[in-house]
Scaffold this motif. Structure first.
Motif, short mmCIF file in Angstrom:
data_model
loop_
_atom_site.label_atom_id
_atom_site.label_comp_id
_atom_site.label_asym_id
_atom_site.label_seq_id
_atom_site.Cartn_x
_atom_site.Cartn_y
_atom_site.Cartn_z
N GLN A 38 0.93 -1.32 0.07
CA GLN A 38 0.02 -0.18 -0.09
C GLN A 38 0.98 1.23 -0.09
O GLN A 38 1.78 1.37 0.71
CB GLN A 38 -0.81 0.14 1.11
CG GLN A 38 -1.97 1.12 1.22
CD GLN A 38 -2.62 1.32 2.46
OE1 GLN A 38 -2.19 1.35 3.75
NE2 GLN A 38 -4.03 1.06 2.42
N ASN A 44 -5.08 4.62 -1.24
CA ASN A 44 -5.22 3.66 0.05
C ASN A 44 -5.72 2.24 -0.25
O ASN A 44 -5.70 1.45 0.51
CB ASN A 44 -6.31 4.10 0.94
CG ASN A 44 -5.79 5.42 1.87
OD1 ASN A 44 -4.76 6.02 1.47
ND2 ASN A 44 -6.56 5.93 2.60
N LEU A 228 8.36 -7.40 7.07
CA LEU A 228 7.47 -6.18 6.89
C LEU A 228 8.17 -4.87 6.91
O LEU A 228 9.21 -4.71 7.51
CB LEU A 228 6.46 -6.17 8.43
CG LEU A 228 6.01 -4.66 8.58
CD1 LEU A 228 4.61 -4.37 7.67
CD2 LEU A 228 5.24 -4.64 10.22
N HIS A 244 5.39 -12.69 2.66
CA HIS A 244 5.48 -13.87 3.32
C HIS A 244 6.11 -15.04 2.25
O HIS A 244 5.53 -14.90 1.13
CB HIS A 244 4.17 -14.41 3.63
CG HIS A 244 3.47 -13.47 4.64
ND1 HIS A 244 3.26 -13.33 6.13
CD2 HIS A 244 2.76 -12.17 4.10
CE1 HIS A 244 2.44 -12.27 6.51
NE2 HIS A 244 2.18 -11.55 5.37
N LEU B 14 1.49 -18.52 10.60
CA LEU B 14 1.28 -17.81 9.25
C LEU B 14 -0.08 -17.06 9.59
O LEU B 14 -0.25 -15.87 9.20
CB LEU B 14 0.69 -19.07 8.38
CG LEU B 14 1.79 -19.94 7.66
CD1 LEU B 14 1.14 -20.99 6.71
CD2 LEU B 14 2.57 -18.76 6.69
N PHE B 17 0.94 -13.83 11.58
CA PHE B 17 1.79 -12.99 11.11
C PHE B 17 1.15 -12.23 9.64
O PHE B 17 1.61 -11.28 9.33
CB PHE B 17 3.26 -13.43 10.86
CG PHE B 17 3.89 -13.26 12.00
CD1 PHE B 17 4.40 -12.02 12.48
CD2 PHE B 17 3.94 -14.43 13.06
CE1 PHE B 17 5.19 -12.02 13.64
CE2 PHE B 17 4.75 -14.23 13.87
CZ PHE B 17 5.26 -13.06 14.51
N SER B 18 0.65 -13.46 8.82
CA SER B 18 0.05 -12.74 7.36
C SER B 18 -0.66 -11.66 7.66
O SER B 18 -1.16 -10.79 6.80
CB SER B 18 -0.78 -13.86 6.82
OG SER B 18 -1.91 -14.38 7.52
N CYS B 20 -0.44 -9.19 9.84
CA CYS B 20 0.34 -8.19 10.74
C CYS B 20 0.38 -6.78 9.92
O CYS B 20 -0.06 -5.72 10.45
CB CYS B 20 1.53 -8.62 11.23
SG CYS B 20 1.38 -9.22 12.93
N GLU B 21 0.82 -6.91 8.59
CA GLU B 21 1.06 -5.67 7.68
C GLU B 21 -0.26 -5.16 7.61
O GLU B 21 -0.39 -3.76 7.54
CB GLU B 21 2.08 -6.06 6.68
CG GLU B 21 1.33 -6.80 5.38
CD GLU B 21 1.58 -8.17 5.56
OE1 GLU B 21 1.99 -8.65 6.73
OE2 GLU B 21 1.48 -8.94 4.58
N LYS B 22 -1.20 -5.95 7.26
CA LYS B 22 -2.34 -5.20 7.03
C LYS B 22 -3.04 -4.38 8.19
O LYS B 22 -3.69 -3.15 8.03
CB LYS B 22 -3.49 -6.17 6.51
CG LYS B 22 -3.12 -6.95 5.24
CD LYS B 22 -4.04 -7.78 4.86
CE LYS B 22 -3.61 -8.30 3.54
NZ LYS B 22 -4.22 -9.60 3.03
N LEU B 24 -1.23 -2.55 9.95
CA LEU B 24 -0.43 -1.24 9.93
C LEU B 24 -0.76 -0.44 8.69
O LEU B 24 -0.54 0.71 8.75
CB LEU B 24 1.15 -1.60 9.97
CG LEU B 24 1.61 -2.15 11.12
CD1 LEU B 24 2.99 -2.53 11.10
CD2 LEU B 24 1.56 -1.30 12.37
N MET B 25 -1.64 -1.03 7.83
CA MET B 25 -1.97 -0.22 6.49
C MET B 25 -3.50 0.52 6.82
O MET B 25 -4.01 0.17 7.70
CB MET B 25 -2.36 -1.27 5.33
CG MET B 25 -1.03 -1.89 4.87
SD MET B 25 -1.42 -3.08 3.79
CE MET B 25 0.28 -3.61 3.01
N GLU B 26 -3.55 1.59 6.13
CA GLU B 26 -4.94 2.06 5.96
C GLU B 26 -5.94 1.33 5.48
O GLU B 26 -5.55 0.53 4.72
CB GLU B 26 -4.76 3.39 5.24
CG GLU B 26 -3.66 4.44 5.56
CD GLU B 26 -4.03 5.29 6.77
OE1 GLU B 26 -5.57 5.62 7.23
OE2 GLU B 26 -3.08 5.37 7.92
N PRO B 27 -7.20 1.45 6.00
CA PRO B 27 -8.28 0.51 5.36
C PRO B 27 -8.45 0.89 3.97
O PRO B 27 -8.11 1.91 3.43
CB PRO B 27 -9.43 0.75 6.53
CG PRO B 27 -8.99 2.16 7.02
CD PRO B 27 -7.51 2.25 7.00
N ASN B 28 -8.85 -0.20 3.23
CA ASN B 28 -9.21 0.01 1.86
C ASN B 28 -10.26 1.12 1.87
O ASN B 28 -11.10 0.97 2.43
CB ASN B 28 -10.02 -1.37 1.23
CG ASN B 28 -8.57 -2.32 0.85
OD1 ASN B 28 -7.60 -1.75 0.07
ND2 ASN B 28 -8.72 -3.46 1.22
#
Lengths: 257, 349
Positions: A38, A44, A228, A244, B14, B17-18, B20-22, B24-28
């Protein structure tokens, strides 16, 4: 800069040669990967997708330390979460690591991503079709062994890198902010133009990497890795990506002395 | 049992952690009409570099148009409402396209030629100046959409060179550029036909420009949008460095222009504008002085916007085009000559 890399690599290699050898292995990794991305500067919308992973490396371990070098590449195709457009992602990386044994099953040290090239190609776009983050990162690393499992944790300490795209154009933000843009300046488009690299540390540039590996046999192991990265060269407009991978490792040779 | 535990452990790892980055991201973003309208108008407000020069009040435009969107608004109606924002910019670099893979899909962009006479007639050009039957000395670089470059001398005066680059959206190697200028070296003047050239690679245009000077030339500055605020700009001052070639062309040059002289062609023109021996002949150019960013809205519609503009050494904003030094309009009734080329020849004789 290239010279500095070679000198540091030479000393790292020389240093570990002094240690008595216990186990050395040359391996190849193959598997699958999942990545997400992103870039809030432009949208976004999150991109997610699957692909393949390939790697090879050399690992040495003795009673005092672990060291190794690793070359890996990840290729994925991501699709936008809210529409049908796709982006291809390529992430080749060359790493070197050295970890000192603290306890019988605990190692602490550093990993150096000598070269980390994260490149994307957005289908259908013009000037913004190509996006890349090129650079080098020094990580604090830890490895913990438990029975046949090996857990790894890396925390990015400092990154020296260049992001290809700024707030509103496909040139690095510092190129634009410093008034350096010029069509006769070839360095602007070069991912290896160190003049435009920035040195960033946590928390502005946050990177973490985890891994878990299970030794199936002397030759085979299976591993999972997660990387990450979150940073913002334009305040409040972060870039976040995660990769991943799940791979099978085959030790082409593994010798224990 | 042992392997089951391992599998479960790996699976848990899995899953944890899979995502995790989401986290930290802004929502769609949402993809309904109002959300996409807000997304686009925010992009224009934050990224478009010439709101002031184009006299566009994005806040007024937004409040006027937003109220037209409701639950009964069709996709076509919504595209037209959003397109009003694009049209208000009067900018060939700024466009909105529903689906790039569908040639019949909806799209909005600025028509450069509207209100202007035709600037070039290919048949007149070929039949009287550069076609093999009338000019055996013409050379070409094939490729692109026909030719990448056409050059030689003109049958009307063999001491006058002619060079036509139909588009900058091609690759022309350094060796090929050298060959072109070597061939033109012994002419007493050059007609550089830039008509129909709507742009492409500004670096290539700049490389050509560097052959027309033997000293650095200050061109002005490119003003980039560098942040979301209305005053977040930074200026890159540009000085054209001369080519190191021995085949630089320092004799008089007439650059032929029409409304399609746009984008990278404007880059070429502002690069050589301060050179006194270079004049423009024809029609007002199209402009398009800025650099372009592009992307997709949350619903997949493609957008492009000018995120910089060029202000030349005289302080002129170039984005709406520049009048030629010598205005000439093509007479399509007379197919025996191209008035723009003829006038350029007279100026060079």
């Amino acid at each position: 800069m290239k010279k500095t890399y070679l000198i540091v690599l030479f000393f790292a290699v020389s240093l570990v040669q002094l240690h008595a050898q216990k186990t050395s292995s040359f391996y190849v990794d193959i598997g699958g990967g999942f990545s997400s991305f992103q870039d809030v500067k432009y949208s976004n919308v999150k991109y997610n997708g699957f692909g393949g992973v390939f790697g090879l490396g050399y690992l040495k371990e003795n009673e005092k330390a672990i060291w190794g070098i690793n070359l890996q590449g990840i290729v994925t195709t991501e699709k936008a979460a809210t529409h049908d457009n796709t982006v291809s992602t390529y992430n080749p990386m060359l790493q070197a690591k050295y970890l000192h044994r603290i306890k019988e099953n605990l190692f602490i040290g550093a990993t150096w991503d000598v070269l980390d090239l994260y490149a994307k190609n957005f289908d259908g776009l013009g000037n913004n079709s190509a996006y890349n983050v090129t650079g080098s990162t020094l990580w604090a690393s830890a490895i913990y062994d438990y029975k046949k499992f090996r857990f790894g944790l890396d925390l990015g300490l400092v990154s020296y890198f260049k992001e290809s795209t700024g707030f509103a154009f496909s040139a690095s933000q510092n190129v634009l902010e410093n008034g350096d843009f010029d069509y006769q300046n070839d360095k602007i488009d070069s991912p290896f133009a160190f003049k435009y690299y920035e040195l960033r540390t946590i928390p502005r540039h946050f990177q973490v990497r985890t891994s878990i590996r299970y030794q199936l046999s002397n030759r085979f192991s299976v591993g999972y890795k997660w990387h990450l990265r979150k940073f913002s060269e334009v305040k409040k407009y972060p870039v976040t990506y995660g990769i991943h991978s799940l791979s099978i490792r085959y030790n082409i040779f593994k010798r224990t002395k | 049992m042992k392997y089951l535990k391992i599998k479960m452990g790996l699976l848990l790892f899995l899953v944890v952690f899979s995502s995790c980055e989401k986290a930290l991201m802004e929502p769609n973003p949402k993809t309904d009409a109002l959300a996409v309208f807000d997304e686009y108008t925010t992009l224009v407000q934050e990224k478009y570099a010439m709101l002031e020069f184009k006299n566009v009040n994005i806040n007024t435009l937004r409040s006027n148009l937003r109220g037209k969107i409701n639950a009964t608004t069709t996709q076509k109606e919504f595209f037209e409402i959003l397109g009003e924002v694009t049209k208000s910019l009067r900018d060939g670099h700024s466009s909105l396209i529903e689906d790039q893979n569908n040639p019949n899909g909806m799209s909005i962009s600025f028509d450069l030629e509207e209100g202007y006479p035709v600037g070039i007639d290919a048949a007149i050009l070929v039949n009287n100046y550069i076609g093999n039957t009338v000019n055996s000395e013409i050379k070409t670089l094939s490729g692109g959409q026909g030719f990448r470059a056409v050059w030689g001398t003109l049958p009307q005066d063999r001491k006058i060179g002619y060079l036509w680059i139909p588009s900058w959206n091609v690759e022309i190697s350094d060796d090929e550029i050298e060959r072109i200028f070597l061939d033109l070296k012994d002419t007493k003047g050059l007609v550089f036909d830039m008509r129909t050239n709507t742009g492409g690679d500004p670096a290539l245009a700049t490389k050509f420009a560097s052959y027309f000077t033997n000293k650095p030339i200050y061109n002005g500055f490119e003003r980039f949008k560098t942040g979301p605020g209305p005053n977040d700009f930074s200026d890159s001052h540009i000085t054209l460095q001369p080519s190191g070639s021995a085949n630089k062309y320092l004799k008089p040059v007439m650059v032929l222009t029409d409304r399609n002289v746009y984008s990278a062609s404007t880059t070429f023109l502002y690069s050589v504008d301060p050179v006194e021996s270079i004049k423009t002949v024809g029609q007002r150019t199209g402009g398009g002085s800025g650099s372009v960013a592009d992307g997709y809205l949350a619903n997949g519609w493609y957008w492009s916007l000018s995120t910089s503009e060029f202000i030349d050494a005289q302080g002129r904003h170039l984005d709406d085009g520049v009048d030629p030094d010598i205005p000439v309009v093509l007479n399509l009734e007379d197919t025996t000559k191209d008035e723009v080329i003829e006038r350029a020849i007279v100026e060079l004789q």
